[in-house]
Design a protein around this motif. Structure first.
Motif: not given
Length: 86
Positions: A19-42
């Motif tokens: 991933x280039x730097x911009x893609x890496x940041x986008x992936x990090x933002x997405x995974x951090x945003x989905x963490x709470x729901x995955x932790x509680x309900x996954x």
């Protein structure tokens, strides 16, 4: 013909090193945003995969940015100073 055993293998996305730097940041933002729901309900498997992918992405970010800016308030010393002020 030899059968391919896919147990214990998980497809977790593009290798972070590709991933280039911009893609890496986008992936990090997405995974951090989905963490709470995955932790509680996954499922246990979903949480395991999420943990692994988070570690891969964060590890790559840290590899690329070993001297990243660290806010003083986000350190232990900074937290102690905040507690003393209260």
């Amino acid at each position: 013909m030899k059968e391919h055993d896919e147990r214990d293998t998980t497809m977790t996305g593009v290798d972070p090193r590709q991933l280039d730097d911009q893609q890496l940041m986008k992936e990090l933002e997405t995974i951090h945003r989905t963490r709470h729901d995955t932790f509680l309900y996954g499922s246990d498997d979903a949480l395991r995969v999420h943990d692994e992918r988070t570690a891969e992405l964060e590890g790559e970010y840290l590899r690329r940015n070993p001297h990243r800016l660290v806010a003083a308030g986000r350190t232990r010393a900074g937290a102690r100073e905040r507690d003393a002020e209260e």
